[in-house]
Scaffold this active site. Structure first.
Site, PDB file in Angstrom:
ATOM      1  N   GLU A 123       0.840  -1.201   0.000  1.00 52.97           N
ATOM      2  CA  GLU A 123       0.000   0.000   0.000  1.00 52.97           C
ATOM      3  C   GLU A 123       0.876   1.252   0.000  1.00 52.97           C
ATOM      4  O   GLU A 123       1.918   1.296   0.640  1.00 52.97           O
ATOM      5  CB  GLU A 123      -0.914   0.000   1.215  1.00 52.97           C
ATOM      6  CG  GLU A 123      -2.127   0.887   1.093  1.00 52.97           C
ATOM      7  CD  GLU A 123      -3.186   0.558   2.144  1.00 52.97           C
ATOM      8  OE1 GLU A 123      -3.512   1.487   2.919  1.00 52.97           O
ATOM      9  OE2 GLU A 123      -3.657  -0.593   2.194  1.00 52.97           O
ATOM     10  N   ASP A 125      -0.061   5.383   0.529  1.00 50.42           N
ATOM     11  CA  ASP A 125      -1.221   6.180   0.932  1.00 50.42           C
ATOM     12  C   ASP A 125      -0.978   7.681   0.973  1.00 50.42           C
ATOM     13  O   ASP A 125       0.006   8.141   1.545  1.00 50.42           O
ATOM     14  CB  ASP A 125      -1.674   5.800   2.353  1.00 50.42           C
ATOM     15  CG  ASP A 125      -2.081   4.343   2.487  1.00 50.42           C
ATOM     16  OD1 ASP A 125      -2.438   3.735   1.475  1.00 50.42           O
ATOM     17  OD2 ASP A 125      -2.027   3.823   3.612  1.00 50.42           O
ATOM     18  N   GLU A 127      -3.483  10.270   2.809  1.00 45.41           N
ATOM     19  CA  GLU A 127      -4.699  10.391   3.607  1.00 45.41           C
ATOM     20  C   GLU A 127      -4.794  11.825   4.117  1.00 45.41           C
ATOM     21  O   GLU A 127      -3.872  12.324   4.759  1.00 45.41           O
ATOM     22  CB  GLU A 127      -4.682   9.409   4.787  1.00 45.41           C
ATOM     23  CG  GLU A 127      -4.790   7.960   4.348  1.00 45.41           C
ATOM     24  CD  GLU A 127      -4.676   6.992   5.498  1.00 45.41           C
ATOM     25  OE1 GLU A 127      -5.536   6.095   5.601  1.00 45.41           O
ATOM     26  OE2 GLU A 127      -3.728   7.137   6.305  1.00 45.41           O
TER      27      GLU A 127
END
Length: 318
Positions: A123, A125, A127
């Protein structure tokens, strides 16, 4: 006699002075100038490249499918994902965040293969974490490789602009050399594919996701500020989708693609050029500017959480 070139230089100098003056007046930091990598790639239309993931009634498409809005209300959040999974490349979207009180709201733009590899997923990310005041949205970045979720590699930043007033570009470079997080083409974080990061470096094809959801339990001040739906619905808008990745042929064990201008030659990296292999001097300076002024958390500085720091932190490259 004043030449045309001299006139142009005068105009440019005048415009620059006005910009600096306005920035000082409104106390808005002026970021360093770096190469606009987002200008190198064609934009995608949502339909054909992406599909609804959840909260269908809360997904609105406008501008002939070139812009998408995701909404969070009491009934549901919402999200979409790419139709293909990709291996290495440049991935980007322009995002405009919800206005007003948004504590507990999480808007994410990320890559993951958790559906294909639930026990050892990768992953990368972005955010964006809501806050009590509209200009206090925080940006969190994270990286997981081979299911290494036991070590959260979070770094958090305040933004040098109001992310609710207009669209801003959030981009990822991912290749065999490094992962780079960029905001408006300015690098904010680099994760090198080093020996220390070898096992935790994302190594499998990933899909692209964008979501808005209720992160009341952790997103704002560790969960002290939950979502207040009196200020909802919360709407995040997305446009200017860029995908220059190596699409994964799922009938094969690993993806492959052909470099432009090298017919018949297979390569795993679809983006070429020194600018994607190593940060330029301007990009390094830009990243140092961001990290020195706006980064307020790095897992590599969190000794209460990690009495023994993860090995990549000791390299001083995170």
């Amino acid at each position: 006699m004043v030449t045309l070139t001299q006139r142009l230089l005068f105009v440019l100098s005048f415009i620059s002075c006005i910009a600096i003056s306005m920035s000082m007046r409104h106390n808005t930091p002026i970021p360093p100038t770096t190469a606009r990598l987002t200008d190198r790639f064609p934009r995608l239309v949502f339909d054909g490249a992406f599909s609804d993931l959840f909260g269908g009634q809360n997904i609105k498409k406008t501008s002939n499918g070139s812009q998408v809005s995701l909404m969070l209300d009491k009934t549901s959040g919402s999200g979409f994902k790419s139709n293909d999974a990709y291996y290495y490349g440049f991935f980007s979207a322009a995002i405009k965040l919800p206005m007003d009180y948004s504590a507990g709201v999480v808007v994410a733009f990320y890559m993951s293969n958790s559906e294909a590899y639930p026990k050892n997923h990768d992953e990368i990310d972005f955010e964006l974490l809501g806050h009590e005041k509209r200009k206090e949205w925080a940006l969190q970045t994270n990286v997981y490789g081979d299911g290494s979720t036991g070590i959260g590699r979070e770094e958090k930043f305040f933004l040098w602009f109001d992310p609710t007033a207009d669209f801003h570009e959030y981009s990822l470079i991912w290749n065999q050399h490094h992962i780079v997080f960029l905001v408006d083409n300015l690098p904010v974080r680099e994760v090198n594919h080093s020996v220390a990061m070898a096992r935790a470096y994302p190594s499998k094809p990933m899909s692209i996701y964008s979501t808005i959801w209720d992160g009341s339990q952790w997103a704002t001040h560790g969960g002290k500020k939950p979502v207040n739906y009196k200020f909802g619905p919360f709407v995040a808008s997305f446009k200017n989708f860029l995908v220059a990745g190596c699409a994964w042929n799922q009938t094969k064990a690993a993806p492959s693609c052909t470099r432009s201008g090298q017919s018949g030659r297979l390569a795993l990296d679809p983006i070429e050029g020194d600018e994607f292999v190593k940060l330029s001097a301007d990009q390094q300076r830009g990243m140092e500017w961001v990290r020195s002024k706006f980064m307020f958390y790095s897992y590599c500085n969190d000794l209460s959480r990690f009495p023994v720091l993860p090995p990549e932190c000791k390299e001083g490259k995170q």
